[in-house]
Structures are given as structure tokens and as C-alpha cells.
Scaffold this motif. Structure first.
Motif, PDB file in Angstrom:
ATOM      1  N   ARG A 159      15.232  -2.703 -55.090  1.00 16.34           N
ATOM      2  CA  ARG A 159      15.445  -3.438 -56.337  1.00 16.34           C
ATOM      3  C   ARG A 159      16.058  -2.524 -57.386  1.00 16.34           C
ATOM      4  NH1 ARG A 159      12.659  -8.026 -58.017  1.00 16.34           N
ATOM      5  NH2 ARG A 159      13.925  -7.737 -59.868  1.00 16.34           N
ATOM      6  N   PHE A 160      16.808  -3.129 -58.330  1.00 13.00           N
ATOM      7  CA  PHE A 160      17.231  -2.404 -59.526  1.00 13.00           C
ATOM      8  C   PHE A 160      16.996  -3.283 -60.737  1.00 13.00           C
ATOM      9  CE2 PHE A 160      21.092  -4.674 -58.222  1.00 13.00           C
ATOM     10  CZ  PHE A 160      21.545  -5.206 -59.407  1.00 13.00           C
ATOM     11  N   ASP A 161      16.793  -2.658 -61.873  1.00 11.80           N
ATOM     12  CA  ASP A 161      16.544  -3.366 -63.132  1.00 11.80           C
ATOM     13  C   ASP A 161      17.098  -2.500 -64.250  1.00 11.80           C
ATOM     14  OD1 ASP A 161      15.694  -5.063 -65.077  1.00 11.80           O
ATOM     15  OD2 ASP A 161      13.548  -4.894 -64.636  1.00 11.80           O
ATOM     16  N   ALA A 162      18.287  -2.849 -64.709  1.00  8.90           N
ATOM     17  CA  ALA A 162      19.016  -1.997 -65.657  1.00  8.90           C
ATOM     18  C   ALA A 162      18.732  -2.385 -67.101  1.00  8.90           C
ATOM     19  CB  ALA A 162      20.517  -2.101 -65.382  1.00  8.90           C
ATOM     20  N   PRO A 163      18.884  -1.440 -68.031  1.00 13.81           N
ATOM     21  CA  PRO A 163      18.776  -1.766 -69.457  1.00 13.81           C
ATOM     22  C   PRO A 163      19.817  -2.809 -69.859  1.00 13.81           C
ATOM     23  CG  PRO A 163      18.718   0.604 -69.110  1.00 13.81           C
ATOM     24  CD  PRO A 163      19.093  -0.008 -67.795  1.00 13.81           C
ATOM     25  N   ILE A 184      25.142  -5.925 -52.700  1.00 18.69           N
ATOM     26  CA  ILE A 184      24.503  -5.971 -54.020  1.00 18.69           C
ATOM     27  C   ILE A 184      24.375  -7.421 -54.439  1.00 18.69           C
ATOM     28  CG2 ILE A 184      24.686  -5.299 -56.448  1.00 18.69           C
ATOM     29  CD1 ILE A 184      26.259  -2.833 -55.529  1.00 18.69           C
ATOM     30  N   ARG A 185      23.192  -7.810 -54.858  1.00 18.15           N
ATOM     31  CA  ARG A 185      22.937  -9.187 -55.264  1.00 18.15           C
ATOM     32  C   ARG A 185      22.238  -9.191 -56.613  1.00 18.15           C
ATOM     33  NH1 ARG A 185      20.500 -14.216 -53.154  1.00 18.15           N
ATOM     34  NH2 ARG A 185      20.262 -15.445 -55.051  1.00 18.15           N
ATOM     35  N   LYS A 186      22.767  -9.934 -57.557  1.00 18.59           N
ATOM     36  CA  LYS A 186      22.140 -10.079 -58.864  1.00 18.59           C
ATOM     37  C   LYS A 186      21.120 -11.222 -58.819  1.00 18.59           C
ATOM     38  CE  LYS A 186      24.613  -7.179 -61.504  1.00 18.59           C
ATOM     39  NZ  LYS A 186      25.603  -7.752 -62.426  1.00 18.59           N
ATOM     40  N   TYR A 193      19.180  -6.586 -56.315  1.00 19.89           N
ATOM     41  CA  TYR A 193      18.836  -5.674 -55.245  1.00 19.89           C
ATOM     42  C   TYR A 193      20.080  -5.130 -54.564  1.00 19.89           C
ATOM     43  CZ  TYR A 193      19.296  -9.888 -52.238  1.00 19.89           C
ATOM     44  OH  TYR A 193      19.728 -11.025 -51.602  1.00 19.89           O
ATOM     45  N   VAL A 194      19.870  -3.996 -53.893  1.00 25.42           N
ATOM     46  CA  VAL A 194      20.906  -3.343 -53.100  1.00 25.42           C
ATOM     47  C   VAL A 194      20.380  -3.241 -51.673  1.00 25.42           C
ATOM     48  CG1 VAL A 194      22.305  -1.273 -52.768  1.00 25.42           C
ATOM     49  CG2 VAL A 194      21.646  -1.975 -55.080  1.00 25.42           C
ATOM     50  N   ALA A 195      21.209  -3.636 -50.719  1.00 25.89           N
ATOM     51  CA  ALA A 195      20.855  -3.516 -49.310  1.00 25.89           C
ATOM     52  C   ALA A 195      21.942  -2.731 -48.596  1.00 25.89           C
ATOM     53  CB  ALA A 195      20.699  -4.895 -48.680  1.00 25.89           C
ATOM     54  N   LEU A 196      21.531  -1.979 -47.597  1.00 23.77           N
ATOM     55  CA  LEU A 196      22.489  -1.186 -46.835  1.00 23.77           C
ATOM     56  C   LEU A 196      21.946  -1.008 -45.426  1.00 23.77           C
ATOM     57  CD1 LEU A 196      25.113   0.541 -46.916  1.00 23.77           C
ATOM     58  CD2 LEU A 196      23.681   2.491 -47.552  1.00 23.77           C
ATOM     59  N   GLU A 204      19.384   8.022 -49.229  1.00 26.38           N
ATOM     60  CA  GLU A 204      20.200   8.723 -50.224  1.00 26.38           C
ATOM     61  C   GLU A 204      21.243   7.794 -50.839  1.00 26.38           C
ATOM     62  OE1 GLU A 204      23.682  12.116 -50.056  1.00 26.38           O
ATOM     63  OE2 GLU A 204      21.901  12.398 -48.800  1.00 26.38           O
ATOM     64  N   GLU A 205      21.866   6.965 -50.012  1.00 29.54           N
ATOM     65  CA  GLU A 205      22.930   6.091 -50.508  1.00 29.54           C
ATOM     66  C   GLU A 205      22.404   4.973 -51.392  1.00 29.54           C
ATOM     67  OE1 GLU A 205      25.869   6.810 -50.416  1.00 29.54           O
ATOM     68  OE2 GLU A 205      26.364   7.930 -48.616  1.00 29.54           O
ATOM     69  N   VAL A 206      21.265   4.398 -51.032  1.00 32.78           N
ATOM     70  CA  VAL A 206      20.750   3.304 -51.842  1.00 32.78           C
ATOM     71  C   VAL A 206      20.173   3.828 -53.154  1.00 32.78           C
ATOM     72  CG1 VAL A 206      18.344   3.067 -51.077  1.00 32.78           C
ATOM     73  CG2 VAL A 206      19.661   1.041 -51.626  1.00 32.78           C
ATOM     74  N   ILE A 207      19.594   5.024 -53.143  1.00 32.60           N
ATOM     75  CA  ILE A 207      19.128   5.635 -54.392  1.00 32.60           C
ATOM     76  C   ILE A 207      20.313   5.923 -55.310  1.00 32.60           C
ATOM     77  CG2 ILE A 207      18.195   7.802 -55.324  1.00 32.60           C
ATOM     78  CD1 ILE A 207      16.125   7.722 -53.059  1.00 32.60           C
ATOM     79  N   HIS A 208      21.401   6.386 -54.730  1.00 28.62           N
ATOM     80  CA  HIS A 208      22.612   6.608 -55.523  1.00 28.62           C
ATOM     81  C   HIS A 208      23.052   5.312 -56.201  1.00 28.62           C
ATOM     82  CE1 HIS A 208      26.533   8.291 -56.640  1.00 28.62           C
ATOM     83  NE2 HIS A 208      27.076   7.178 -56.174  1.00 28.62           N
ATOM     84  N   ALA A 209      23.028   4.208 -55.468  1.00 27.01           N
ATOM     85  CA  ALA A 209      23.446   2.924 -56.031  1.00 27.01           C
ATOM     86  C   ALA A 209      22.517   2.481 -57.160  1.00 27.01           C
ATOM     87  CB  ALA A 209      23.490   1.868 -54.934  1.00 27.01           C
ATOM     88  N   ILE A 210      21.210   2.611 -56.962  1.00 26.68           N
ATOM     89  CA  ILE A 210      20.256   2.218 -58.004  1.00 26.68           C
ATOM     90  C   ILE A 210      20.468   3.053 -59.264  1.00 26.68           C
ATOM     91  CG2 ILE A 210      17.815   2.187 -58.650  1.00 26.68           C
ATOM     92  CD1 ILE A 210      17.175   1.710 -55.705  1.00 26.68           C
ATOM     93  N   ASP A 211      20.583   4.355 -59.095  1.00 27.23           N
ATOM     94  CA  ASP A 211      20.763   5.246 -60.250  1.00 27.23           C
ATOM     95  C   ASP A 211      22.063   4.940 -60.982  1.00 27.23           C
ATOM     96  OD1 ASP A 211      18.367   6.468 -59.777  1.00 27.23           O
ATOM     97  OD2 ASP A 211      19.208   8.254 -58.832  1.00 27.23           O
ATOM     98  N   TYR A 212      23.101   4.615 -60.247  1.00 26.14           N
ATOM     99  CA  TYR A 212      24.378   4.293 -60.869  1.00 26.14           C
ATOM    100  C   TYR A 212      24.300   2.978 -61.624  1.00 26.14           C
ATOM    101  CZ  TYR A 212      29.326   5.483 -61.236  1.00 26.14           C
ATOM    102  OH  TYR A 212      30.556   5.874 -61.706  1.00 26.14           O
ATOM    103  N   LEU A 213      23.685   1.952 -61.017  1.00 22.19           N
ATOM    104  CA  LEU A 213      23.572   0.646 -61.662  1.00 22.19           C
ATOM    105  C   LEU A 213      22.666   0.692 -62.890  1.00 22.19           C
ATOM    106  CD1 LEU A 213      23.257  -1.501 -58.435  1.00 22.19           C
ATOM    107  CD2 LEU A 213      25.060  -1.751 -60.151  1.00 22.19           C
TER     108      LEU A 213
END
Length: 219
Positions: A159-163, A184-186, A193-196, A204-213
Motif C-alpha cells: 500500500r501507499f498513502d501520499a501527502p 499501480i492502482r489508485k 497499491y503497488v504490485a510487482l 527493493e523495487e516495491v519499496i522504491h515505488a512507495i518511497d517515490y510515490l
């Protein structure tokens, strides 16, 4: 008459999508689920009023910052079978129906049983033949349940939850060029969420995506 489906508010739209896809009606009941701290395993079940039960594969949940990552458990067959036996017994003894998720620690000890559709079952939308959301809807209508089998064996889901002030489209330029297999699904303007799957560096790749988003990485 179908039963009301217990679901956390942020995921209610996934029940609506299942209803639309199958052309079925059902009420939802909004619930709150306290997060399970630390690293843990879970097994999710759906039981219908006709006493059909499906059990999903054992998955592992861990956290990056406060974001849940879910991936296949990769434990021994004996470990998973033992947890399966515990779950089967609890479902019958406690008279549990609909969707329920059983959380276990690394020693295979039962931590909690949570009714309803929460973040722990979200992975099934992408990586199961029939998601927990759809099977919960089928169970409410006493319909035969679908297969809980995984579509893939090497995957990760987060999951991701951005400001709210962040631009959520510009990161796509970097992320989709960096890893074309990102899914990536909003679920709202700034969360989702991000799935890979099938990558040698899934976590490593999904953490990169979460941190970027979420604006943690700002290149």
C-alpha cells in the motif's frame, strides 16, 4: 437476501466492483481493523451459508516505515499445513462465516482472528484467481465459491498513502521507465497499491515505488 459485507472504508469500492462485475446486490458494513504490529503471517478464509469454505495461501506481512508489504510466505509445507489445521478447527468451533483472517507469529502461534475485508486480504485482488472480496460476495448470496489459488508464485504487494499536496502523476514517468512491470492502482487521489511480480529484487523495487510515490525520494 444477502448478508452485509464487513469491510474497512478505504476498501469498500472493491466490494462495489465485485458487485458490479457479478451483477449482485449486497449491503456493506464499515468496520475498523487495528493493525497487527511487526512481521506476521496470515491465512484468510471465506465460509458461505452452505458451509463451503475456501482458504487462501499463507502469506507474510511486514512493514516498510508504516506501510504493509505482503508476499508469499515461503514456509515449509508442514508449517503451513499445521496453521491450516488450526484455521479449519477455529472456523467450525467458533461458527465463523464470511471472510475471516487468522494472524500468526513466526512460531506458528495464533495472534488474532479478524472478521471482514481489510488490508491483509488486499493482495488477493491482483494475485488470486478469485479475490477474497468476490468470494465474500458469493458467500453472502450462498453461491459456489471461486478458487483461492495464486495466479503467480513470485510477487509482492504494498500500500501507499501520499501527502495530499503531492503531484501523483509525475512519478509515473520515472517509475514506469524504471520498472515496466509495476502495477499501480489508485484507491483514492493519493492512496492505492503497488504490485510487482517476477523480479529478482521484488522487495527493493516495491519499496522504491512507495518511497517515490510518497515523496520520500525526490530526484
Amino acid at each position: 437476501m444477502s448478508q452485509a459485507l464487513p469491510v474497512v472504508a478505504s476498501l469498500a469500492q472493491l466490494v462495489e466492483e465485485a458487485k458490479l462485475r457479478l451483477g449482485l446486490k449486497a449491503e456493506t458494513r464499515i468496520i475498523s481493523i487495528a493493525p497487527t504490529p511487526g512481521e506476521f503471517f496470515s491465512l484468510s478464509t471465506v465460509r458461505s451459508g452452505t458451509d463451503q469454505v475456501v482458504t487462501y495461501p499463507l502469506v507474510l506481512h511486514k512493514y516498510h516505515r508504516n506501510r504493509m508489504l505482503t508476499l508469499p510466505a515461503r514456509k515449509s509445507s508442514d508449517f503451513e499445513q499445521n496453521l491450516q489445521e488450526i484455521v479449519n478447527e477455529k472456523v467450525k468451533v467458533l461458527g465463523l462465516f464470511g471472510p475471516n483472517t487468522f494472524a500468526f507469529n513466526g512460531r506458528g502461534e495464533l495472534i488474532s482472528i479478524q472478521e471482514g475485508l481489510g488490508e491483509e486480504v488486499l493482495w488477493s485482488v491482483t494475485f488470486s484467481i478469485t479475490s477474497v472480496f468476490e468470494n465474500a460476495l458469493r458467500a453472502a448470496h450462498k453461491l459456489p465459491l471461486g478458487s483461492p489459488e495464486q495466479l503467480e508464485v513470485n510477487w509482492i504487494f504494498a500500500r501507499f498513502d501520499a501527502p495530499q499536496h503531492l503531484d501523483m502523476q509525475t512519478p509515473y514517468l520515472h517509475l514506469f521507465a524504471h520498472e515496466p512491470r509495476y502495477r499501480i492502482r489508485k484507491l483514492s487521489s493519493h492512496s492505492g497499491y503497488v504490485a510487482l511480480s517476477n523480479s529478482s529484487n521484488l522487495e527493493e523495487e516495491v519499496i522504491h515505488a512507495i518511497d517515490y510515490l510518497e515523496g520520500v525520494i525526490n530526484e
